[in-house]
Design an enzyme around this catalytic site. Structure first.
Site: not given
Lengths: 250, 612
Positions: B124, B240, B254, B313, B414
């Site tokens: 990720f 995002h 999303l 992100r 984050r």
């Protein structure tokens, strides 16, 4: 922008009727979008349950032109342009208002199923499971608790035997525990008695409406029925148990 | 107005508000510690936004790469957060996340497995190693269902579903409970409690393009603020990079970062893989600089560096926006996310089943054959209610906060996958914090019915007033203001104009009118949530105006780049003596030497580290 014709059930436990609405629609809209548009511009107090708007939370279950569906995944383009879209609440549970029903009974069923009871971890502190061995359980765990299967189940909807059968959702829940490679609990007696797996007459209506395409009957309920049968009704097993009893085995 | 004698009352030791991952985990901890626990949720149980989390939960278990350990997870988190994270929280998170994942497994979660039968972990953005324990791309569902099933079998947890808390009640300084309304039947309920844990999630519904569901109206921020707690870092709102952009009705929904983690690449309208042009200096030494190297990484070459699509992100979202601005966007104003040309169709369906389904059903796009169109969507609040880093207690004694509604853990940005682990780590710690608080108290707090009645009256006034504005239209107006003025890039004049518009909107919200009766009245629910939304929006806008730099998710056109002096301060929002919103800079304490050393160490120094 085109207009579409909707008939939406309005009312509560005391009674109600279909109300008609004309809604401006655009490309790509789903039934839930149209209902939101009605809510924002024509009927602020229209009761709808919804959350994720992407088919992942299972909140917006309703009956659209007679079919139990998630409103967020039902595109308007699935219907001819001049077709009236008729929306009503799911029928197997008591109505609260408009498109919202009281589904609390379902939450009570979960409490009746013995929880996950894992075997001890290995010496290295890990639980080892092979992917192939968990795929069946992972299929059941895709359930988003939309309760559409409960809505179409004949035992719950037509016969109203909620006293005798926990319904397809909770058969799948029990199956997801019973077929879990780590689980050690025995739920077969409960499935036979209070959860009522025998009540299912395998019409597979639940499987047909499942938005997650879980093969509820074939992969869940039928194997559970088989487990109950081999425990309680297999003549050889009955004989073996009797013999064990006679000779003091456990 | 209801006859007060009809108001129900529940008494709990601890009241947990919000039943997503954090609230459920907090309630389980309280129950385990022997407390009678009330768990309130606005929706039905199991429908909270946690259910939408897709990619996985980050924990340095090292199942895929044994070089991983908590220090590298901590380092990644701090670097991703641009060093504005609360150091101790980032440490607790990195250290405790693996135990929280194992605990979920013990409660029945069925994670995808490695070839040796261990929990599989996926790559990720911003994470050095494959670190996200996951179940395909529906990890949030697995998490919430596991916690839900565990919680309903605890005798001392009572779940109150479809119940909206409208205000907290205090006894002097300390919290003593809350007032709520049953959304289904429209009646009011008092909750008396010795401690209250807020786990209310974020406030994404203040923006028009958001991945958040209706529930994310900043209730926790507004209630904590009104009760005298502080909000911190609330200017850091994460966009995002990959939300759906078409059709319009699903704009913002999303698209998991797992698409990129599993090999998906971003292209512009000219077919260029543009992320190579946006690699920040801080990450240059750890990011592939050619397609050839990125492809080797995907093939499993451990010596290759990570592809630039897996940058943090904030970086990816701004890159997509820049491509669109430069006229190289996709037909509906986004970028192309292509996994079809990279991964065999069957593997896509197996690893990303819910994305396959989502695009097929909602956009009529087959992601195994065609690229997806994606663009930034308001997804997450890094900031929120300021809490003590160990106990999760706010400035109001007995009031705790955890999960997205709490500030500190994520700093200015984050990392994907750090949210699910955050919910579990800090949900549990909030329960532990509440336990310590209750044990130190003498005498139960008094529930002040006068405060409760005032909250009830404010709420029923919305139904009772003769006329007023339609709440749905006010909400749309708010969303347009925030989208336009407090968006992915910000600047002084825009923010000031936005704040001005918010002042006018606030007055309209005070006069909002919901028609109809109190029973399951969507307009009334919308109107009640609006008051939380405007406080959340104003706090975010004012904090964004004060922070004169660009850091992580907060980008100022008029103050480009990070500025060292701003790395030393948090922005704190509170209510002043006159009841007005005050915004101030507050100096951050010196970082603990050991943690600072880890955050700035080289990877080589930390790989294989087992101490501590």
């Amino acid at each position: 922008m085109a207009e579409r014709h909707f008939k939406v059930w309005r009312g509560d436990a005391g009674g109600g009727q279909f109300e008609e609405y004309e809604v401006e629609v655009e490309d790509g809209m789903v039934v839930l979008d149209a209902l939101h548009r009605i809510q924002a511009h024509q009927a602020n107090d229209l009761a709808i349950r919804w959350n994720c708007k992407a088919g992942k939370c299972g909140s917006c279950s309703m009956e659209i032109n007679g079919k139990p569906k998630l409103a967020c995944m039902n595109r308007l383009s699935d219907y001819p342009e001049d077709f009236t879209i008729v929306v009503q609440p799911i029928k197997a549970f008591p109505l609260i208002k408009d498109l919202v029903t009281d589904v609390a009974w379902n939450y009570e069923q979960n409490k009746r199923i013995e929880p996950f009871t894992p075997r001890p971890r290995g010496a290295d502190g890990e639980h080892r499971m092979m992917q192939d061995d968990i795929e069946r359980v992972q299929e059941f765990r895709k359930c988003i608790e939309c309760f559409l299967c409960q809505d179409v189940c004949h035992v719950l909807r037509d016969q109203d035997r909620k006293d005798a059968f926990a319904g397809p959702r909770f058969m799948i829940r029990a199956a997801s525990l019973d077929m879990h490679p780590l689980d050690t609990a025995d739920r077969i007696p409960a499935l036979k008695e209070e959860l009522g797996v025998g009540m299912c007459n395998i019409t597979k209506c639940c499987t047909e409406v499942c938005p997650e395409h879980i093969k509820i009957t074939d992969n869940g309920i039928i194997p559970l029925k088989e487990r109950v049968v081999s425990r309680y009704y297999d003549p050889l097993m009955i004989l073996l148990r009797k013999l064990k009893g006679l000779f003091g085995g456990t | 107005m209801d006859d007060p004698s009809e108001i129900q009352t529940f008494e709990h030791d601890v009241l947990v508000i919000g039943a997503g991952g954090a609230g459920l985990r907090a309630a389980i901890e309280c129950a385990k510690l022997g407390y009678d626990t009330g768990l309130v949720c606005k929706s039905l149980l199991g429908k909270a936004h946690t259910v939408m989390a897709e990619g996985g939960m980050a924990a340095a278990m090292g199942n895929m790469d044994e070089r991983d350990n908590w220090k590298i997870h901590f380092r990644d988190t701090m670097r991703g957060g641009k060093f504005l994270n609360q150091w101790r929280m980032a440490e607790l998170h990195a250290r405790q996340a693996p135990d929280r994942v194992r605990e979920l497994e013990e409660w029945g979660a069925v994670f995808d497995r490695t070839e040796t039968g261990l929990i599989h972990q996926r790559n990720f953005g911003g994470h050095r190693y494959p670190r996200l324990a996951h179940v395909g791309d529906r990890t949030g569902l697995e998490l919430i269902r596991t916690l839900q099933d565990h919680a309903v079998h605890q005798d001392n947890i009572t779940v109150h579903m479809e119940c909206k808390v409208v205000d907290l009640v205090k006894d002097g300084d300390r919290v003593s409970g809350a007032v709520a309304v049953w959304r289904d039947w429209g009646r009011f309920v008092n909750f008396k409690a010795k401690a209250v844990i807020l786990a209310t999630g974020g406030g994404g519904r203040a923006w028009s393009v958001t991945s958040n569901s209706w529930e994310y109206s900043g209730d926790g921020y507004a209630m904590a603020y009104a009760a005298g707690a502080e909000l911190m870092d609330i200017e850091f709102t994460q966009f995002h990079p990959t939300g759906m952009v078409w059709p319009p009705s699903v704009k913002g929904i999303l698209v998991t970062e797992g698409v990129r983690g599993d090999g998906g690449i971003l292209k512009n309208s000219e077919g260029e893989r543009f992320m190579f042009n946006y690699i920040p200096e801080r990450f240059a030494s750890e990011t592939a600089d050619s397609e050839e190297e990125a492809n080797r990484w995907l093939a499993g070459d451990k010596a290759a560096r990570r592809p630039p699509e897996l940058l943090t992100r904030d970086v990816v979202a701004k890159a997509i926006r820049a491509e669109v601005e430069a006229g190289r966007g996709s037909p509906h104003g986004g970028a192309f996310l292509d996994i079809a040309s990279r991964v065999p169709a069957e593997e896509i369906k197996r690893k990303l089943p819910s994305m396959y389904h989502q695009f097929k059903e909602l956009a009529q796009v087959d992601i195994t054959q065609q690229p997806m169109e994606v663009g930034p969507t308001l997804h997450y609040f890094m900031g929120g209610i300021r809490v003590d880093h160990d106990s999760q207690e706010t400035a109001v004694p007995g009031l705790f906060a955890c999960g997205e509604c709490a500030a500190g853990m994520h700093g200015a940005n984050r990392l994907g996958g750090n949210s699910l682990s955050d919910l579990l780590v800090f949900g549990r710690l909030a329960g532990v914090g509440a336990d310590a608080y209750i044990k130190a108290q003498t005498g139960a707090p008094v529930f002040d019915q006068v405060q409760a009645d005032a909250a009830l009256k404010r709420t029923t006034d919305i139904l009772n007033r003769e006329e007023g504005t339609n709440p749905f239209l006010l909400h749309e107006e708010l969303q347009e203001i925030m989208q336009e003025h407090v968006g992915i890039v910000r600047e002084k004049a825009e923010l000031e104009a936005g704040i001005e518009k918010l002042q006018a909107l606030k007055l309209a919200v005070e006069k909002v009118k919901a028609a109809g009766a109190s029973q399951y009245n969507a307009g009334w629910h919308e109107a009640i949530d609006l008051s939380s939304l405007v406080i959340t929006a104003e706090a975010a806008a004012r904090a964004a105006l004060l922070r004169e730099e660009s850091r992580g998710a907060h980008t100022r056109l008029d103050f480009e780049d990070e500025r060292e002096e701003w790395g030393q301060v948090n922005i704190v929002v509170g209510k002043d003596g006159a009841g007005e919103m005050s915004v101030r800079k507050e100096q951050r304490p010196e970082p603990p030497t050991e943690l600072s050393g880890i955050a700035r160490a080289s990877l080589e120094d930390l790989e294989g580290s087992t101490d501590g």
